[in-house]
Design an enzyme around this catalytic site. Structure first.
Site, PDB file in Angstrom:
ATOM      1  N   ARG A 155     -74.781 -55.679 -11.459  1.00  0.00           N
ATOM      2  CA  ARG A 155     -74.775 -56.338 -12.773  1.00  0.00           C
ATOM      3  C   ARG A 155     -75.242 -57.788 -12.716  1.00  0.00           C
ATOM      4  O   ARG A 155     -75.762 -58.305 -13.676  1.00  0.00           O
ATOM      5  CB  ARG A 155     -73.352 -56.309 -13.363  1.00  0.00           C
ATOM      6  CG  ARG A 155     -72.796 -54.923 -13.632  1.00  0.00           C
ATOM      7  CD  ARG A 155     -73.373 -54.307 -14.886  1.00  0.00           C
ATOM      8  NE  ARG A 155     -72.780 -53.000 -15.134  1.00  0.00           N
ATOM      9  CZ  ARG A 155     -73.359 -51.850 -14.797  1.00  0.00           C
ATOM     10  NH1 ARG A 155     -74.556 -51.852 -14.223  1.00  0.00           N
ATOM     11  NH2 ARG A 155     -72.756 -50.710 -15.027  1.00  0.00           N
ATOM     12  N   CYS A 177     -65.202 -45.304 -20.737  1.00  0.00           N
ATOM     13  CA  CYS A 177     -66.563 -45.232 -21.276  1.00  0.00           C
ATOM     14  C   CYS A 177     -67.231 -44.145 -20.454  1.00  0.00           C
ATOM     15  O   CYS A 177     -66.585 -43.160 -20.111  1.00  0.00           O
ATOM     16  CB  CYS A 177     -67.258 -46.587 -21.168  1.00  0.00           C
ATOM     17  SG  CYS A 177     -67.107 -47.408 -19.586  1.00  0.00           S
ATOM     18  N   ASP A 182     -68.810 -44.523 -17.303  1.00  0.00           N
ATOM     19  CA  ASP A 182     -68.463 -44.694 -15.897  1.00  0.00           C
ATOM     20  C   ASP A 182     -67.059 -45.252 -15.710  1.00  0.00           C
ATOM     21  O   ASP A 182     -66.455 -45.097 -14.672  1.00  0.00           O
ATOM     22  CB  ASP A 182     -69.459 -45.641 -15.219  1.00  0.00           C
ATOM     23  CG  ASP A 182     -70.870 -45.097 -15.262  1.00  0.00           C
ATOM     24  OD1 ASP A 182     -71.002 -43.859 -15.195  1.00  0.00           O
ATOM     25  OD2 ASP A 182     -71.813 -45.892 -15.377  1.00  0.00           O
ATOM     26  N   GLY A 183     -66.616 -45.955 -16.713  1.00  0.00           N
ATOM     27  CA  GLY A 183     -65.272 -46.496 -16.622  1.00  0.00           C
ATOM     28  C   GLY A 183     -65.179 -47.791 -15.851  1.00  0.00           C
ATOM     29  O   GLY A 183     -64.102 -48.197 -15.452  1.00  0.00           O
ATOM     30  N   ASP A 217     -67.240 -50.626 -16.979  1.00  0.00           N
ATOM     31  CA  ASP A 217     -67.833 -51.722 -17.742  1.00  0.00           C
ATOM     32  C   ASP A 217     -66.965 -52.104 -18.943  1.00  0.00           C
ATOM     33  O   ASP A 217     -66.043 -52.882 -18.811  1.00  0.00           O
ATOM     34  CB  ASP A 217     -69.252 -51.353 -18.183  1.00  0.00           C
ATOM     35  CG  ASP A 217     -70.217 -51.420 -17.028  1.00  0.00           C
ATOM     36  OD1 ASP A 217     -70.273 -52.475 -16.392  1.00  0.00           O
ATOM     37  OD2 ASP A 217     -70.878 -50.409 -16.751  1.00  0.00           O
TER      38      ASP A 217
END
Lengths: 929, 575
Positions: free
Chosen positions: B408, B362, B364-365, B367
């Site tokens: 998160r 994605c 950032d890689g 999530d």
């Protein structure tokens, strides 16, 4: 175990089943797919030559062929590639039958039904018929449609059980399509119940078969039909709470007073027949308040219709209520529950069911998938679950009232035959553990719904009512009058039972499959159970029939499951979580709810009826696996069974009767009075206990059976006695600091069930409503495999127990020559059981596709638009895939070698099956089409 | 003030010999947090505690450095502990005769504490407010917690074990020390598995080309040798940068004849727009062996909005019967579940059916990428459906490869408005997807639903250090691994793990293809509506079902034992 083994065989057979009448050779050669294909080729000619003679062997007694079409293609359910099998389509006065010798591409039913084949559908199951002309025009046929012309290309049949069947006449001779459609149309909508196939069937069957009945019925006990005084007497005499206060009256035995009341019913003893005869006409629909249930706390449940508004004799109603109040020694006030206000109207239910049907019969996979975003709101607008929730709520209110001893409840409804039946049944299931067994529930349904005169014919729309087109347009139906309204109240009731099952699965004996079998039974006009509006109608129809024929005919009720299912299928009725408790309950059902009088008990136990109890399936298994039976477990052996050694002492009586002293520990799962009568009777009431033992040991067979049963019960006791310890062990819930202390408690079975009734708690009954939607099934997932697995565990326990018995026998006798019990045979691997087992059976191909669900769909949808974006990988995927595999487009990928390997030897039949259709048959067919 | 503290400490030490060393904790807090903010009411003699998951308690409330503790006066010595860290929001409702403090917790539970004095109430509320949002990692509860039960050495996420597995399938890989001291990527572990033919220098180059240095790295190697890799977006930017080393790195995985798929979990449009911020997505031109898939998955912030709505609905007991399902639908949570499952299915399909390798990223890689890589493994790899295998998977994918748990999971659903943009239940969504699989295939998982629930609760507030930091570098600096207890070793310890086992587990060796039709997806009742859903409502009943199955299982075991004993005896007899 034997059941499991036969089951495996059966699957094998069913896969090839459609019709193994061809020849014995064909049947035995099923394992060889190549041979099958050859045979298939050979038989095509046979059909063309003489279809009728081929079919004759398959017909039931009394069934006659009324039309047929050759070379019809039957399409696979929901298959967009239009794959199908060609064969002979036959319409009889009972069903629409598809006969083929080719292995079916997709197996619709794994259930081995003795009455209808997997590709058959009964005429009374047919809801709507559509035809498609050569020009592609689709047309709906009405029972009154006359003008059916040649050139019918396709026939689509929508069934009442949400199934869709599609046939094509592309290959048939011109005119055959028309003929068979006419035949179907003509026979599918009977207007009189005397025309029902059941009448033909029973009269022919009675003459043909005499008494070849095997005793393999799942309920070894005969279900009381409540048409004889004995059945009612058993019901009210055994209850201490009812004694002397209620009586059976036969004023309506000839149905001259009321058409909609049972021939026999129970009323307060103080009301005289003369009074009742007078009073009966003051009620709507001529239904007096009749007794349903009495709680040990002497609160009762009654049901009736409304008191006639125009009646001037108010005192009649008052008098009856007074007398009902007097039946309760504490004189608590009666609570009237007006179900007209509390439950939805019949029309609402019908409309809701119609919507439900629409949403559960997607025309294709796309439509199913598109319901995506709106499934939950659809479910909400359908309102079905709201209605189910409402019924449960009303039932719970009643239960609370009765259970807490607030007084007697009287259910009132305009006609007194719809919701009163539903609610009174639910209340009894929730309140009384004996009604949660299959036998108990069957008797309850028989009493409240069938004898209680729920108008099945009208409500289920079994008969076509020509004046009102209600059958076809439920929404715009003009037949709002409750007496002629179509409304699936019974289905609501079954859904309620399903909700109870999901919430309290250890406490009820039935399974989802039992409930759907009941639902399907309403569309199977072989039984006299669901085809009449009331008892009078039934009586008259049968009388007419008897007059025509010299011999007395015998009706068959749906509770005679033997007629429909072989034993191994009937096993699927039993909830495995409940199964181990079955023994207790069998005993419990024959004993009075509160201890009762010992005389009655004694009679019960020694009656031939209850002797049958010992030959419950489990015990039969034990018996068959073990020939020598009169040995006793020695004390040293029982030390192996650690925890219970101290509390469980076994001794032998002179009769070889084993007593297990169970008073020293608590048995959490078992209604105490049941077993105390059966096994601990000796401790408490020596005389009756002794007599039981005596009567039982009169024959060695009985003794063996009993010994075995004692072992199993001992086993169950061990399990039970261990429960607290296990609970102790599992009570340790790893606590994070914020995790609080939950209370774990196992309640007794005797308790009133506490069901949650809110819509949030209810589950959509996929097993019933979506079972024909092949792409919604999961292979190896869903509820059915879990039930299978639990079954396996229960089996294993019994198996091990018998093995121990056997080994001990060898050790004790020093006799090593005794043949060892048959080794355990693994049944069908659970992971290949579909979530709708035993309906949509395993078909690896459709499995591959359906389970991919959206993904597959996603790729295919994008295919059209692939020019617009590079976002769809799958055109590539599928292209690539087809290229390498060399298959027509859209065919789901076959099993990978690894998967096939994984399917292991259990599934040999299946993978071969798959190869068959993969290789020869399918290609041939598709090219043929 | 000090005297009061001292007094309550004395009581504490006398009454609670377990769980934490309260004196040490309290002293430390005294030093670090100024006395004013802490308030002056450590103990209230008369208090009432009500909660959605507990029965009403009357007793004395006591405030410690990490807990609000209520001791029952009713003589049964009941006590209830609420971790400050678990408190998401505090509502105060002060009346004349009594004051109510509502504690809304991150595990979606709510508690209501009632005390008589307004001063006490204010003090307690203020103190909890401060203590629940302590930023300093060294003050977190896991650093004070001492496990009382025996723990097992978990040894999860071990690279050697992983490497051994991969070596069985392919010999194209090696262990590299290129990330020693986190010099090229702080969100990757120090030792990593890379293709054999790629030098450390090339990896260094590739990491410079990728966002946050997250270069393409192996996630899963299927039994057919095809792999799933993950990374972050390439920094193509507006001037179309390319990186030969990066291309080489992923092409070498494919070999010369195969093609692979790159799955970008953003729409094509968003991915292209990212170029203006220096990001972007691989071009077909530079990566000719790869085919692009765009499958849009929601960003954490969107998930946060969704879960807030969901919890609002599911905890609303007064919700109208007719509205419940449509409100549930409008929360969109199940839609997210469906999308993640679909994407994972697609990747699994590519791997298993197409025999193609897949690279997932994605922006950032860490999530949605991790959701897909881990779910793919659960679908394809039976090993990941065992208890140990699953924990190993979470450790390997989520902990080691840098899912920012601290960011998160700092806040939960009750602090709408206060939560930062980084907030988002990505991991919870993953657990929900696992729950869906578990629900659809009840026999295929060795563990049961309550394990997932436990893990979900521990991500927000826990006595264990597992979910403490954002990445390995942070954990390394704060010495989390040596100073705190791991949740895994707790879950795997001998006295804990049996209660999480699925009594009807039936190992199967193939893939489980989930159904993503809406009819098949269920609201995760056990977590979201513990007292509403039938699967968990009648919790007692559910437990007793499970207990019953456990009983059956243990009976089977004991009987088999007996059989074998008897058989032995018989053998002896014969000889």
């Amino acid at each position: 175990m034997s059941m499991r083994r036969t089951f495996k065989l059966k699957v094998n057979q069913v896969l090839h089943r459609p019709q193994h009448h061809n020849s014995a050779a064909a049947a035995s050669d099923h394992d060889n797919p190549l041979k099958d294909i050859k045979l298939a080729g050979a038989y095509e000619h046979v059909y063309q030559l003489s279809p009728s003679s081929e079919v004759d062997g398959l017909l039931l007694p009394g069934e006659i062929t009324v039309g047929h079409a050759k070379e019809v293609i039957s399409y696979v359910l929901h298959d967009e590639n239009r794959r199908g099998t060609s064969g002979l389509l036959v319409c009889t006065n009972f069903r629409l039958m598809f006969v083929t010798d080719k292995p079916p591409y997709c197996n619709l039913i794994a259930v081995d039904n003795k009455l209808i084949g997997p590709q058959d559908v009964t005429l009374s199951n047919i809801e709507t018929i559509y035809i498609e002309k050569q020009n592609g025009k689709r047309k709906k046929l009405y029972p009154t449609s006359r003008n059916i012309k040649d050139g019918i290309q396709k026939l689509e049949i929508h069934c009442k059980d949400f199934r869709i069947l599609t046939y094509s006449f592309k290959l048939s001779v011109l005119g055959e399509g028309k003929n068979i459609v006419r035949a179907i149309l003509h026979h599918s909508y009977p207007q009189d119940s005397s025309l029902s196939f059941a009448m033909e069937y029973i009269s022919k069957k009675a003459s043909k078969e005499t008494s070849t009945k095997e005793a393999s019925n799942i309920s070894s006990k005969v279900v009381s039909l409540y048409r004889k005084v004995d059945d009612w007497e058993k019901l009210i005499m055994t209850s201490q709470a009812m004694k002397g206060r209620w009586r059976i009256t036969s004023i309506n035995e000839t149905f001259s007073l009321s058409a909609t009341m049972p021939g026999l019913f129970v009323v307060p003893s103080s009301l005289s027949d003369a009074f009742l005869k007078d009073a009966i006409h003051q009620y709507n629909n001529n239904r007096l308040p009749i007794w349903c249930y009495t709680h040990p706390n002497k609160c009762s449940l009654l049901r009736s219709s409304n008191f006639r508004e125009e009646s001037v004799q108010f005192q009649v109603d008052q008098k009856i209520r007074q007398e009902i109040t007097k039946c309760d020694p504490s004189g608590r006030k009666i609570r009237m529950m007006d179900l007209n206000k509390m439950c939805p109207t019949l029309q609402q239910v019908q409309m809701s069911f119609h919507k439900l049907k629409t949403s559960c019969m997607p025309a294709n996979e796309d439509e199913y998938m598109e319901s995506d975003g709106k499934w939950y709101s659809t479910l909400q607008t359908i309102k079905w679950l709201q209605f189910v929730s409402c019924c449960l709520e009303v039932a719970r209110t009643c239960v609370d009232h009765i259970d807490s001893g607030l007084g007697t409840v009287l259910l009132i409804e305009t006609l007194g035959v719809d919701w009163t039946a539903c609610i009174s049944c639910l209340v009894q299931v929730l309140i009384d553990p004996t009604k949660r067994t299959i036998d108990g529930l069957s008797e309850l349904i028989q009493r409240e719904w069938i004898i209680g005169c729920h108008p099945f014919t009208t409500r289920l729309g079994i008969l076509h009512q020509p004046k009102k087109s209600s059958k076809f347009q439920p929404e715009s139906s003009t037949s709002d009058h409750p007496e002629v309204c179509k409304s699936p109240i019974f289905m609501v009731f079954l859904d309620c039972l399903y909700q109870i099952l999901t919430q309290e699965s250890t406490k009820v004996e039935y399974t989802s499959f039992f409930l759907t079998s009941l639902a399907d039974g309403t569309r199977l006009p072989v039984f006299d159970t669901f085809i009449f509006n009331n008892e009078r109608e039934r009586n008259r129809t049968l009388q007419q029939l008897n007059q025509q024929r010299t011999t007395d005919i015998e009706t068959i009720s749906i509770w005679d499951w033997d007629v429909q299912y072989p034993h191994h299928v009937q096993q699927l009725f039993i909830n495995p979580l409940y199964r181990c408790k079955r023994f207790h309950h069998l005993v419990a059902t024959t004993t009075p709810p509160l201890g009762g009088n010992s005389i009655a008990t004694n009679d019960d136990v020694t009656s031939p009826n209850t002797l049958d109890l010992t030959t419950t399936p489990k015990v039969e298994k034990l018996k068959s696996s073990k020939k020598s039976s009169t040995h006793h477990r020695s004390a040293s052996d029982s030390t192996c069974l650690d925890t219970t050694t101290s509390s469980m002492t076994s001794s032998s009586t002179p009769h070889g009767h084993k007593r297990i002293n169970s008073n020293s520990y608590e048995v959490p799962y078992q209604p105490p009075q049941g077993r105390s009568v059966f096994y601990c009777a000796g401790d408490e009431r020596p005389d009756s206990g002794r007599s039981v033992a005596n009567s039982r040991s009169s024959s060695t067979d009985n003794m063996a059976a009993e010994d075995d049963e004692a072992v199993v019960i001992g086993l169950v006791d061990q399990v039970n006695s261990r429960a607290p310890q296990v609970a102790e062990r599992l009570r340790f819930v790893p606590n994070s600091a914020n995790n609080n202390n939950d209370v774990i408690g196992c309640r007794d079975d005797d308790d009133v069930m506490q069901v949650k009734t809110g819509v949030q708690y209810l589950r959509f009954w996929k097993f019933a409503y979506l079972r024909w939607v092949s792409f919604s099934q999961l292979i190896g997932g869903g509820e059915s495999p879990q039930v299978e697995q639990e079954n396996k565990m229960a089996d294993e326990i019994v198996q091990l127990a018998s093995k121990i018995e056997h080994l001990e026998a060898q050790l004790c006798n020093g006799d090593t020559s005794v043949t060892s019990p048959p080794p355990r045979v693994d049944d069908v691997t659970v992971q290949f059981v579909s979530s709708y087992f035993p309906y949509l059976a395993i078909s690896n191909k459709s499995a591959n596709k359906s389970t991919l669900g959206r993904v597959y769909n996603f790729s295919r949808k994008k295919e059209g638009k692939s020019t617009t974006s590079a976002s769809a990988p799958s055109p590539k995927i599928h292209h690539h895939h087809h290229h390498t595999e060399g298959k027509p487009p859209h065919r789901p990928a076959p099993l990978s070698p690894a998967q096939v390997a994984a399917s292991s030897h259990h599934m040999v039949a299946l993978s071969e099956q798959q190869q068959t259709s993969e290789g020869g048959t399918y290609n041939r067919l598709s090219s043929g089409v | 003030m000090w005297a009061m503290f001292k007094q309550s400490l004395d009581e504490l030490t006398s009454t609670t010999p377990k769980k934490e060393d309260p004196v040490k904790a309290q002293l430390l807090l005294m030093q670090l947090v100024s006395a004013e903010t802490l308030g002056t009411t450590p103990k209230v003699e008369e208090a009432f505690l009500e909660g959605s998951c507990i029965s009403k308690m009357i007793g004395s409330a006591c405030l410690t450095g990490h807990h609000l503790i209520l001791y029952s006066h009713s003589g049964d010595n009941a006590e209830h502990w609420i971790l400050h860290k678990n408190v998401d929001a505090i509502d105060r409702r002060f009346g004349n005769d009594k004051c109510q403090i509502t504690l809304k917790c991150k595990d979606f539970e709510t508690y209501c504490l009632t005390v008589l004095s307004q001063e006490d109430a204010t003090n307690i509320a203020n103190s909890i407010e401060v203590l629940s949002s302590l930023d300093n990692i060294n003050l977190q509860y896991p650093f004070f917690y001492k496990a009382t039960n025996s723990l097992s050495e978990s040894n999860l996420g071990s690279i050697e074990e992983d490497f051994l597995m991969i070596s069985n399938v392919s010999d194209q890989w090696r262990i590299s020390e290129v990330n020693n001291n986190f010099q090229i990527c702080p969100t990757y572990p120090q030792r990593i598995i890379v293709p054999k033919s790629i030098s450390d220098q090339m990896i260094f180059k590739s990491s410079e080309f990728r966002n946050l240095g997250r270069f393409p790295i192996l996630s899963y190697c299927h039994h057919n040798g095809r792999v799933v890799m993950r990374c972050s977006q390439p920094q193509i930017g507006t001037n179309n940068r390319r990186c030969k080393e990066d291309e080489k790195l992923i092409n070498v995985v494919l070999g010369s004849h195969h093609r692979g798929y790159i799955m970008d979990t953003r729409t094509q449009q968003i991915a292209l727009q990212a170029r203006s911020k220096g990001g972007g997505t691989e071009t077909e031109f530079n990566y000719p062996q790869w085919k692009k898939i765009h499958h849009n998955l929601s960003r954490p912030s969107a998930l946060y909005d969704s879960i807030c709505k969901l919890v609002e609905v599911s905890r609303d007991k007064g919700c109208a019967v007719d509205k419940w399902r449509s409100r549930l639908e409008s929360s969109n949570w199940l839609h997210h579940v469906k999308e993640v499952l679909t994407a994972s299915c697609l990747v699994s399909q590519c791997l298993d059916k197409e025999g193609a390798s897949v690279l997932i990223h994605c922006a950032d890689g860490f999530d949605s990428t991790l959701q897909i890589t881990s779910l793919t493994q659960i679908i394809l790899n039976p090993e990941c459906r065992t208890l140990r295998g699953f924990l190993n998977l979470v450790e390997k994918e989520w902990i080691l490869y840098g899912h920012p748990f601290r960011e998160r999971c700092a806040r939960s659903v009750y602090s709408v408005g206060k939560a930062s943009r980084d907030e988002g239940p990505t991991f919870l969504l993953f657990l929900d997807c696992v729950h869906q699989l578990q629900h659809q295939y009840p026999l295929s998982f060795e563990f049961d639903g309550s394990l997932l629930c436990q893990i979900a609760r521990h991500t927000y507030a826990s006595q264990f250090g597992t979910f403490l930091c954002n990445n390995e570098l942070e954990r390394f600096t704060s010495r989390v691994r040596s100073k705190t207890t791991s949740l895994w070793s707790h879950l795997l310890s001998d006295d804990v793990f049996p209660s999480y086992l699925n009594p009807v587990y039936q190992p199967r060796s193939d893939t489980i293809w989930p159904s993503v039709a809406p009819q098949s997806l269920m609201l995760w009742g056990e977590l979201f509506t513990p007292f509403v859903d039938p699967s968990a409502v009648t919790r007692r009943c559910l437990r007793s079902n499970k207990l019953y199955l456990h009983e059956l299982r243990s009976t089977i075991n004991e009987l088999s034992k007996e059989v074998s004993q008897l058989e032995e005896q018989e053998e002896k007899l014969k000889t």
